[in-house]
Design a protein around this motif. Structure first.
Motif, PDB file in Angstrom:
ATOM      1  N   ARG A 260      -9.542  -2.850   7.839  1.00 34.56           N
ATOM      2  CA  ARG A 260      -8.081  -2.958   7.740  1.00 34.56           C
ATOM      3  C   ARG A 260      -7.549  -3.747   8.936  1.00 34.56           C
ATOM      4  O   ARG A 260      -8.043  -3.604  10.054  1.00 34.56           O
ATOM      5  CB  ARG A 260      -7.429  -1.574   7.740  1.00 34.56           C
ATOM      6  CG  ARG A 260      -8.011  -0.593   6.700  1.00 34.56           C
ATOM      7  CD  ARG A 260      -7.360  -0.773   5.354  1.00 34.56           C
ATOM      8  NE  ARG A 260      -7.925   0.078   4.327  1.00 34.56           N
ATOM      9  CZ  ARG A 260      -7.615   1.361   4.144  1.00 34.56           C
ATOM     10  NH1 ARG A 260      -6.799   1.966   4.986  1.00 34.56           N
ATOM     11  NH2 ARG A 260      -8.124   2.039   3.134  1.00 34.56           N
TER      12      ARG A 260
ATOM     13  N   ASN B 237      -3.951   0.627  -2.777  1.00 29.57           N
ATOM     14  CA  ASN B 237      -4.840  -0.380  -2.196  1.00 29.57           C
ATOM     15  C   ASN B 237      -4.391  -1.789  -2.549  1.00 29.57           C
ATOM     16  O   ASN B 237      -5.172  -2.735  -2.469  1.00 29.57           O
ATOM     17  CB  ASN B 237      -6.278  -0.151  -2.672  1.00 29.57           C
ATOM     18  CG  ASN B 237      -6.863   1.123  -2.107  1.00 29.57           C
ATOM     19  OD1 ASN B 237      -6.896   1.309  -0.896  1.00 29.57           O
ATOM     20  ND2 ASN B 237      -7.303   2.019  -2.976  1.00 29.57           N
ATOM     21  N   GLN B 238      -3.138  -1.933  -2.998  1.00 34.39           N
ATOM     22  CA  GLN B 238      -2.506  -3.230  -3.268  1.00 34.39           C
ATOM     23  C   GLN B 238      -3.055  -3.915  -4.512  1.00 34.39           C
ATOM     24  O   GLN B 238      -2.932  -5.137  -4.653  1.00 34.39           O
ATOM     25  CB  GLN B 238      -2.627  -4.179  -2.053  1.00 34.39           C
ATOM     26  CG  GLN B 238      -2.035  -3.607  -0.774  1.00 34.39           C
ATOM     27  CD  GLN B 238      -2.328  -4.469   0.442  1.00 34.39           C
ATOM     28  OE1 GLN B 238      -3.403  -5.054   0.568  1.00 34.39           O
ATOM     29  NE2 GLN B 238      -1.386  -4.552   1.356  1.00 34.39           N
TER      30      GLN B 238
ATOM     31  N   ASN C 163       0.823  -1.216   0.000  1.00 32.93           N
ATOM     32  CA  ASN C 163       0.000   0.000   0.000  1.00 32.93           C
ATOM     33  C   ASN C 163       0.850   1.256   0.000  1.00 32.93           C
ATOM     34  O   ASN C 163       0.316   2.357   0.115  1.00 32.93           O
ATOM     35  CB  ASN C 163      -1.009  -0.010   1.149  1.00 32.93           C
ATOM     36  CG  ASN C 163      -0.364  -0.150   2.507  1.00 32.93           C
ATOM     37  OD1 ASN C 163       0.770   0.278   2.728  1.00 32.93           O
ATOM     38  ND2 ASN C 163      -1.090  -0.743   3.441  1.00 32.93           N
TER      39      ASN C 163
ATOM     40  N   MET D 185      -8.096  -4.783   3.680  1.00 28.89           N
ATOM     41  CA  MET D 185      -6.667  -4.739   3.411  1.00 28.89           C
ATOM     42  C   MET D 185      -5.897  -5.118   4.667  1.00 28.89           C
ATOM     43  O   MET D 185      -6.355  -4.886   5.791  1.00 28.89           O
ATOM     44  CB  MET D 185      -6.275  -3.326   2.961  1.00 28.89           C
ATOM     45  CG  MET D 185      -4.832  -3.155   2.550  1.00 28.89           C
ATOM     46  SD  MET D 185      -4.573  -1.606   1.639  1.00 28.89           S
ATOM     47  CE  MET D 185      -4.861  -0.390   2.929  1.00 28.89           C
TER      48      MET D 185
END
Length: 574
Positions: A475, A395-396, A116, A432
């Protein structure tokens, strides 16, 4: 933030040992070259253990087998994690194919991890392969300089695939910021690229001889998408456009999420608005903020060394005035801006340039060839034919950007064949985690390995209460250092011990509010019971389009964090 009691500009006292290390490092050289030649250990020793972080690496070991190796009287299986410097997350297909091959051939795990921080990491690089890693990156025009430790790290930029021209301008500034704030020492080139040492004395006009007091993070943000989570960062430039053209930036300073369990002198903080600046002043202002933090940041306590603490200690207006003086400008009032989202728009979208952009959801950012889902191979196959670029998101996820109409079907076919376009629920898309176990030495609890099954259980709760199409920004971070950005989530888990977390609620979907701790040191069953209770109320009592975080604040389930320095830890607020 409060201006009531401004404190001293410089904190006097005994410097932490990291300051000695930096001063004695000969501008980040240390004795890294000697350690590279030491075959008696698989790791770096002494100061070099920390010094390699300035070169983009963390020394780690596999914690799953640590006890077994101790029993065998072996040292831990040391390996390095390397993080690439990739401003704005843009990488070419040619570069991607090089890193894909290297991950397969030269790392223990064979994976590529999208982070991220809008870049990629290699995990599991043995010491013998460390120098070849840096040389491979150099051959394709990349490096890992200054992606860790007390410097300005990888510069983030909104991955806007629609407004192509505005995004391109913002991205160019992200690249310029990255270059402008880089360490000037030639240590990196000498050690990893075998460049000859230059006789002239090293100088660091911006970072200084002992670099910054603590890590420093910068973003360029294109509203209305807050996909970079600007409030997790020290220095933020919000792009202001008129008729699609960039005219300047709003400056926000002093965001940060890392805390220390039980230490009330630490807290998460959103960034403070300073004002508007014209485009041509961006590099001057960036240098002014960095040098002010360099000179005023706390070098006696690393837990209170980040920019957010400097702002609270000296006062926002005092810090702002110093930046104006050093940059040679007076900030104009903040220009209007608003954020409506921060997640990635998974799937195809068409840009104003008539090209297509495919956002691929990569759970936890982990690219590996799983049974029946060869994700890593799929991206490589796309890279072999793609004529545009790839954009790694904060956000990967990964965007295949700039696809012409005639190639769209071919790229989609490859993506589907390799499991890269399977259906994903809104909840999973908005969840995430950081890496945590087994490689992160700071991890207190699981995160990446915990998240997939945990999301499934949360989804079951949502369906149970008739809102399966909804989502909560969720998260998980394995420790309080903030890598998973749990303290900007609507619902965040912060690792406390194996299997135990602090549960925070009350952030918002836009990422502009810090969540407060709701339950402390609880296990998964207790967390799910709390979520069940809260979601039951949200499902029946919410207002139209009201997100989970806004709901728990409005109904008084928890109070909003208003002044983090004073009420972040306020247990009476619940």
């Amino acid at each position: 933030m409060s201006e009531k009691h401004p404190g001293p500009l410089v904190v006097e006292g005994k410097l932490v040992d990291a300051e000695r290390l930096k001063k004695q490092s000969n501008y980040l050289r240390g004795t890294i070259l000697d350690d590279l030649d030491d075959g008696l250990t698989g790791g770096f020793t002494g100061d070099n253990f920390l010094l390699i972080r300035f070169h983009g690496m963390y020394q780690q070991d596999d914690r799953d087998i640590r006890a077994e190796r101790v029993a065998q009287k072996l040292e831990p299986r040391h390996a390095m994690m390397l993080r690439c410097r990739l401003p704005g997350g843009i990488i070419t297909p040619t570069q991607w194919l090089a890193i894909d091959k290297f991950a397969t051939d030269k790392t223990i795990y064979g994976s590529i991890r999208l982070t991220n921080r809008q870049t990629f990491q290699f995990h599991g690089i043995l010491k013998k392969n460390v120098k070849p890693t840096h040389q491979m990156l150099h051959e394709v025009g990349l490096d890992a300089l200054a992606t860790a430790n007390d410097v300005n790290r990888n510069v983030l930029c909104t991955s806007n695939p629609v407004e192509s021209e505005l995004h391109q301008e913002a991205y160019e500034w992200a690249k310029k910021l990255s270059e402008h704030l880089l360490p000037q020492t030639r240590a990196y080139a000498e050690i990893w690229w075998d460049k000859e040492k230059v006789a002239t004395t090293d100088k660091e006009p911006i970072l200084g001889e002992t670099y910054l007091p603590r890590k420093f993070k910068t973003t360029v943000v294109v509203p209305p998408h807050n996909d970079v989570d600007l409030h997790a960062n020290d220095l933020n430039f919000i792009a202001i456009a008129e008729q699609g053209k960039l005219i300047g930036f709003n400056l926000l300073v002093g965001g940060g999420l890392s805390i220390d369990h039980g230490n009330k002198a630490t807290y998460a903080r959103t960034a403070s608005e300073f004002g508007f600046l014209p485009v041509e002043k961006i590099l001057d202002v960036a240098a002014a903020v960095v040098t002010t933090q360099r000179d005023w940041g706390n070098r006696t306590d690393r837990k209170n060394a980040k920019t957010k603490y400097t702002l609270e200690r000296v006062g926002v207006e005092t810090f702002k005035a110093e930046v104006e003086k050093r940059a040679g400008l007076t900030f104009e009032p903040i220009r209007p801006y608003a954020f409506t989202s921060r997640g990635d728009r998974v799937g195809w979208v068409k840009g104003i340039d008539e090209k297509w952009h495919l956002t691929l959801f990569i759970e936890n950012g982990r690219l590996l060839d799983y049974p029946g889902r060869p994700l890593k191979r799929g991206i490589a196959e796309i890279a072999k034919i793609h004529q545009g670029d790839f954009r790694l998101t904060a956000n990967q996820n990964l965007i295949v950007a700039g696809v012409p109409e005639k190639q769209k079907a071919q790229i989609e076919a490859i993506a589907r064949e390799h499991g890269l376009m399977e259906a994903v629920t809104p909840q999973r898309e908005n969840s995430m985690a950081c890496v945590a176990f087994p490689t992160c030495p700071l991890a207190m609890a699981e995160a990446e390995r915990f998240l997939p099954s945990f999301v499934t259980k949360v989804e079951e709760i949502m369906h149970k209460h008739g809102i399966g199409e909804e989502h909560i920004v969720l998260r998980v971070t394995g420790c309080p250092n903030g890598c998973g950005r749990a303290l900007l989530a609507e619902l965040g888990l912060v690792g406390k011990a194996p299997g135990r977390y602090n549960l925070h609620i009350g952030g918002n979907r836009e990422g502009t509010r810090i969540p407060r701790m709701y339950r402390e040191n609880i296990n998964e069953g207790e967390i799910l019971a709390s979520i069940d209770e809260l979601v039951a109320r949200w499902a029946t009592e919410r207002q139209a389009n009201e997100g989970f975080g806004d709901f728990v604040i409005r109904t008084g389930i928890i109070k909003a964090v208003v002044d983090p320095a004073r009420d972040f830890w306020d247990s009476e607020a619940v």
